[in-house]
Design a protein around this motif. Structure first.
Motif, PDB file in Angstrom:
ATOM      1  N   ASP A  12       2.799  25.781 -22.947  1.00  0.00           N
ATOM      2  CA  ASP A  12       1.742  24.272 -23.297  1.00  0.00           C
ATOM      3  C   ASP A  12       0.180  24.949 -24.384  1.00  0.00           C
ATOM      4  N   ARG A  13       0.622  24.459 -25.605  1.00  0.00           N
ATOM      5  CA  ARG A  13       0.290  24.350 -26.133  1.00  0.00           C
ATOM      6  C   ARG A  13      -1.857  23.950 -26.759  1.00  0.00           C
ATOM      7  N   THR A  14      -1.414  22.986 -25.267  1.00  0.00           N
ATOM      8  CA  THR A  14      -2.887  22.282 -25.112  1.00  0.00           C
ATOM      9  C   THR A  14      -4.239  23.078 -24.305  1.00  0.00           C
ATOM     10  N   GLU A  60       1.762  16.526 -33.053  1.00  0.00           N
ATOM     11  CA  GLU A  60       1.540  17.567 -33.746  1.00  0.00           C
ATOM     12  C   GLU A  60       2.585  18.446 -32.380  1.00  0.00           C
ATOM     13  N   SER A  66       3.572  20.265 -28.828  1.00  0.00           N
ATOM     14  CA  SER A  66       2.966  20.661 -28.000  1.00  0.00           C
ATOM     15  C   SER A  66       3.495  21.659 -27.071  1.00  0.00           C
ATOM     16  N   HIS A  67       4.103  22.126 -27.250  1.00  0.00           N
ATOM     17  CA  HIS A  67       5.249  23.121 -26.368  1.00  0.00           C
ATOM     18  C   HIS A  67       5.681  23.747 -27.122  1.00  0.00           C
ATOM     19  N   ARG A  73       2.969  15.785 -28.961  1.00  0.00           N
ATOM     20  CA  ARG A  73       2.195  14.877 -29.061  1.00  0.00           C
ATOM     21  C   ARG A  73       1.295  14.312 -30.093  1.00  0.00           C
ATOM     22  N   PHE A  96       4.355  11.490 -26.008  1.00  0.00           N
ATOM     23  CA  PHE A  96       4.761  12.328 -26.729  1.00  0.00           C
ATOM     24  C   PHE A  96       5.768  12.806 -25.466  1.00  0.00           C
ATOM     25  N   ARG A 134       0.178  13.747 -16.501  1.00  0.00           N
ATOM     26  CA  ARG A 134       0.403  13.269 -17.950  1.00  0.00           C
ATOM     27  C   ARG A 134       0.676  12.163 -18.643  1.00  0.00           C
TER      28      ARG A 134
END
Length: 371
Positions: A283-285, A316, A318-319, A331, A338, A359
């Protein structure tokens, strides 16, 4: 036992014993790495028109039961196992796996080297396959395999979607209402939402925007499902309409690919796909790495390291899958939308990604606060 053969479209042949119904079947050969959850796999609509190879050697140990189905039937086109259990042993079991396969007419094969078959598919890619326990002439079966339809270009959502809308009520106090477009939904999606106070109206794939709005939804959900997302023009157009209205939108797996297309990205077929319950995703967030459940043969073609301007503002990745850098989530930064391309409902699988339903609810809360 009756003899059976499995023939891949490149001519590779395996000989074993019939497992399940006696007959002949065709589909796309794919493998799944889960060591548990074979009943959920069999009843997952995303496996429609696929012949599933279990990489775990022992299958059927826990039998089948009346509680773990992810839909109202088995969807796999065929089933391949190495060493089926001769007798189920589990306190929840209500029957034997092979009896269930026979009852639903699912043709399978056992006693073959599934490790060799899996290695072949990893090297050559997912391909068409046939299994037969009525005609063991491999050349004749090969000719039929090569005449069978490919997965690329297959529009299958209408074949697995509910014909009529139905509702899964919230557990406890109701907080929100979600309209879910059924592209091949798994039961555990609605259960995970219900646990968060969400009533889910599950709608046919042919539903229009007016149909979705008729249930007065606080948000819209696009479900997992089978087939090539490049064929799903109606759901793509519907996703664009939802985003134009500013309604919160969440898509999983096939739903993620549809939303990717709606945002302007392309999709493509993976070599052999992601199928199993042990796939690492970041999870890049947050930077958190999750062990996740996957079942997808297509992916979204989006740049990993840049924010992209689309018709709906900035978007972007996101994962991302840490095995191969495949996009696993998107996202939108300017509209409430998302996606994830794997399965946070995790039936079967780990629960690392269950937070994504939280979320989704938070996204609805935020949108409600802005109205």
């Amino acid at each position: 036992m009756s003899k059976a053969i499995l023939v891949l479209e490149d001519g590779r042949t395996f000989t074993g014993e019939a497992f399940g119904a006696i007959g002949e079947t065709f589909g796309e050969a794919v493998f799944t790495t889960g060591m548990t959850g074979y009943q959920e796999t069999l009843t997952d609509p995303s496996f429609h028109r696929q012949v599933v190879v279990q990489t775990a050697p022992h299958i059927g140990n826990t039998g089948v039961n009346d509680e773990d189905d992810e839909s109202d039937r088995i969807w796999v086109a065929g089933y391949v196992v190495r060493d089926p259990s001769r007798e189920a042993s589990n306190w929840r079991s209500t029957g034997e796996l092979e009896d269930r396969l026979k009852r639903e007419g699912v043709v399978g094969i056992a006693g073959i080297d599934t490790r060799a078959l899996t290695r072949h598919l990893r090297e050559r890619g997912a391909m068409r396959v046939g299994i037969s326990s009525v005609d063991t002439d491999h050349l004749a079966l090969l000719a039929k395999v090569r005449q069978s339809p490919e997965m690329a270009g297959a529009d299958l959502s209408a074949e697995v979607s509910t014909p009529t809308a139905y509702t899964v009520e919230a557990v406890g106090d109701k907080r929100y209402t979600v309209a879910a477009l059924d592209l091949g939904i798994k039961r555990n999606v609605a259960r995970r939402l219900a646990a968060r106070g969400v009533t889910t109206h599950i709608m046919p794939v042919s539903s229009t925007l007016d149909d979705l709005l008729a249930v007065n939804p606080d948000a819209v959900f696009f479900s997992p499902g089978p087939g090539d997302p490049a064929t799903a023009d109606h759901p793509v157009a519907l996703a664009r309409e939802v985003m134009r209205r500013g309604i919160p939108l969440f898509g999983i797996c096939f739903g993620s690919q549809i939303l990717g297309r709606a945002l302007g990205f392309g999709t493509y077929k993976l070599g052999y796909g992601h199928r199993g319950i042990n796939q690492p995703v970041m999870d890049r967030t947050t930077g958190k790495v999750e062990v996740t459940s996957h079942n997808h043969g297509f992916a979204v073609d989006a740049p990993l390291d840049m924010v992209v301007d689309t018709d709906f503002g900035r978007v972007e990745v996101s994962h991302v899958c840490l095995n191969d850098n495949v996009v696993e989530g998107l996202r939108a930064l300017d509209v409430p939308a998302f996606t994830v391309q794997y399965h946070p409902e995790a039936a079967a699988g780990t629960h690392d990604a269950d937070y994504l339903f939280d979320r989704f609810v938070e996204l609805v809360e935020f949108a409600e606060g802005k109205r």
